[in-house]
Design an enzyme around this catalytic site. Structure first.
Site, PDB file in Angstrom:
ATOM      1  N   TYR A 281      40.185  46.235  34.287  1.00 39.53           N
ATOM      2  CA  TYR A 281      39.315  45.363  35.080  1.00 39.53           C
ATOM      3  C   TYR A 281      39.447  43.892  34.667  1.00 39.53           C
ATOM      4  CZ  TYR A 281      35.244  43.711  37.639  1.00 39.53           C
ATOM      5  OH  TYR A 281      34.427  43.016  38.495  1.00 39.53           O
ATOM      6  N   GLU A 288      43.759  37.848  39.514  1.00 40.14           N
ATOM      7  CA  GLU A 288      43.181  37.196  40.703  1.00 40.14           C
ATOM      8  C   GLU A 288      42.965  35.712  40.439  1.00 40.14           C
ATOM      9  OE1 GLU A 288      39.719  39.265  42.202  1.00 40.14           O
ATOM     10  OE2 GLU A 288      40.514  41.177  41.499  1.00 40.14           O
TER      11      GLU A 288
END
Length: 358
Positions: A281, A288
């Site tokens: 994660y 991103e």
């Protein structure tokens, strides 16, 4: 000599209820023989601490099975009638025993008792209809959730396997054409992921709306705004890393949910579901962020999504300012809030399992 306790009685169409006023009763012996109820016990009654006993010969036949329940204040006895009906009195003799009196706390006339039966029957029918309706809804909900999770699992599995195979075959070159070969399936899966927000909002699943909304909106922002709207980003290696990390998480998460639809658990999968996100994660959020940073010069150059301003103030505000704010929100909200939410889920899951094991 044994004494007689005070006894109160009431009836329904199928049962006789007796309440014996005896405190802290011990050594209780109650049975029916030849339609006569015999009771004997030791306790504190109207004449103090003594042995108490009584017998009652019933008006009509009763079943031999007797149930009784003793509390600190009294002994409650239930006797089933041999045939359903309403008795005009309790005992065979018209003259009732002096120790026997009506139990007005439970007393009902025949008409009231019939109304009570009808109310119980109506309540039972309502509960039965509600249960059937709920079972039908649960079955429909289970089928819907299973199909949804299956579709998402197949989609992300295709992405993960396709990217892995291409990486082994084409090596580093596969990093540059990920968007052209994978994006249409990723678009489908991420659009479909909006269903998860609706499921949480309408209570279809027991999940927090805010963490789910943050996750879905964050990913779709990167997919549609950063990758989808800028052709210059299509050939960047960062697309590969974002897609690969997303799919690596989802190919574990969705099978876990599929098994959960049928209250089934595979321990290895459960451990992976609540553990694999710990490295993946943060890496996904970092990838991103790299994609957003790489897109800022392109938005400045192309003026795409720029916010127009009045001529007296200036021409426009670059969309890159929005991206700078998004980066701050990404690290504050997505990384810390969602990471904390996932950590709490993991802690709760394994703490519960540990308690069950003990």
């Amino acid at each position: 000599m044994p004494l007689t306790p005070l006894v109160y009685w009431a009836q329904r169409h199928e049962d006789i209820y007796l309440r014996v006023e005896l405190t802290d009763a011990q050594d209780i012996d109650v049975h029916v023989h030849e339609n006569v109820l015999q009771f004997r016990a030791q306790g504190h009654g109207a004449k103090g601490q003594n042995d108490y006993e009584f017998s009652l010969e019933f008006l009509s036949p009763v079943k031999s099975e007797v149930s009784h329940r003793s509390t600190q204040r009294q002994v409650s006895i239930t006797v089933q009638k041999g045939q359903r009906g309403w008795w005009e009195r309790l005992t065979l003799k018209e003259r009732k025993p002096v120790f026997l009196a009506p139990d007005f706390d439970r007393w009902l006339d025949e008409s009231d008792a019939e109304m009570e039966i009808r109310e119980k029957e109506e309540k039972r029918n309502r509960l039965k209809a509600s249960r059937h309706k709920e079972e039908g809804f649960i079955s429909l909900k289970t089928a819907f959730l299973f199909v949804y999770n299956l579709v998402q699992f197949l989609g992300f599995s295709w992405i993960f396997v396709n990217m892995t195979v291409r990486l082994f075959i084409f090596g580093q070159d596969s990093l540059y054409d990920t968007f052209h070969t994978i994006s249409y399936v990723m678009f489908f899966c991420q659009i479909l992921a909006a269903v998860e927000v609706l499921n949480a909002a309408f209570g279809v699943v027991h999940s927090g709306v805010v963490p789910t909304l943050i996750q879905v909106v964050g990913r779709n922002f990167v997919l549609f705004i950063i990758f989808g709207s800028l052709e210059e980003m299509h050939n960047r290696p960062v697309v590969f890393f974002v897609f690969y990390l997303w799919s690596a998480i989802e190919i574990v998460r969705y099978p876990f949910y599929m098994l959960g639809c049928f209250n089934t658990e595979w321990k290895t999968l459960t451990w992976l579901r609540y553990t694999i996100w710990i490295p993946l994660y943060p890496l996904g959020v970092l990838a991103e962020a790299v994609a957003v940073i790489q897109s800022i010069p392109i938005f400045d150059e192309t003026k795409l999504f720029s916010i127009p301003l009045p001529k007296a103030i200036g021409n426009s505000v670059s969309f890159s300012y929005v991206l700078y704010m998004y980066l701050v929100v990404m690290f504050l909200v997505r990384l810390f809030i969602n990471f904390r939410h996932l950590y709490k889920q993991r802690k709760k899951r394994f703490r519960t399992k540990k308690r069950k094991a003990n």
